[in-house]
Design an enzyme around this catalytic site. Sequence first.
Site, PDB file in Angstrom:
ATOM      1  CB  ILE A 174      31.968  32.866  -1.014  1.00 50.74           C
ATOM      2  CG1 ILE A 174      30.368  32.947  -0.438  1.00 50.74           C
ATOM      3  CG2 ILE A 174      32.731  34.029  -0.121  1.00 50.74           C
ATOM      4  CD1 ILE A 174      30.702  31.963   0.773  1.00 50.74           C
ATOM      5  CB  SER A 175      28.582  36.831  -4.059  1.00 46.99           C
ATOM      6  OG  SER A 175      28.175  36.674  -5.373  1.00 46.99           O
ATOM      7  CD  GLN A 176      27.035  42.978   0.442  1.00 40.01           C
ATOM      8  OE1 GLN A 176      27.207  43.007  -1.145  1.00 40.01           O
ATOM      9  NE2 GLN A 176      26.750  43.768   0.483  1.00 40.01           N
TER      10      GLN A 176
END
EC number: 2.1.1.77
Length: 205
Positions: A55-57
Site C-alpha cells: 500500500i503506497s506511502q
Amino acid sequence: MIVQRLLNQLIAQDIRDFRVLAAIAKVPRQLFVDEAMAHKAWDNTALPIGHGQTISQPYMVARMTELLIQNDPAHVLEIGTGSGYQTAVLAHLVEHVYTVERIKSLQFQARRRLRQLDLHNVSAKHGNGWLGWPNKGPFDAILVTAAASEVPTALTDQLADGGRLVLPVGDSQQTLQLIERSGSQLTSRILEPVRFVPLIDGDVE
C-alpha cells in the site's frame, strides 16, 4: 489526533489541494492493511499487503492524486487496485473510478473493503493492467500504481483529449511522469525519482 498528524506531514511535504487532504482524512487506512499492521496505518510510509505488493506511502498517494485531479476528471482509470486504498481516495474525488488488478485475491479483498465503505462509484475487474480497460474508455485521467518499464501505449491510447496519465516509469531507476494529451499530441514531464513495485504484464488467478 493521529489523522491530523498525517495531514500536517502532507502539508509540510507541499500537498496543497484541500480536496485531496479531505479525501485522505475520510478514508480509514487501517481497513486496507493487515490487522498486524493496523497500528502503523496512519504513518506516512508504505506497508506490505502480501503477494509482493504494498500500500503506497500516503504522501505518494496524495501527490499522484493531486496531479491527477487538476483538470477535474469525471471518469478515471486506475491500474493496480492493490489494497483498494488509492481507489477509495479517488472515489471521494471523481464521478467514477474504473480499476484493474492482476492478482485476483487482492482484487476480491479490495472490492469487499470498498463495499464496506459504501463507495459504489467504482467498477473493478481482474485483468492485465498493461492493457487498460478499452471498452470503458476514453478516460479523463489514468493513474498507474506500479512502475512500468516504459509507458504502455494501450494506456495513452485510452486517454481522452485533455486527459492526464500519471505513472512511475523505469526499472532500477524510476521517475514519476505526467503525460498529457492534446488532440493527437502527447507531452511528457518527468517530475521526481520514486520507488514502486513493477507493473507486471499478465494476470494471476
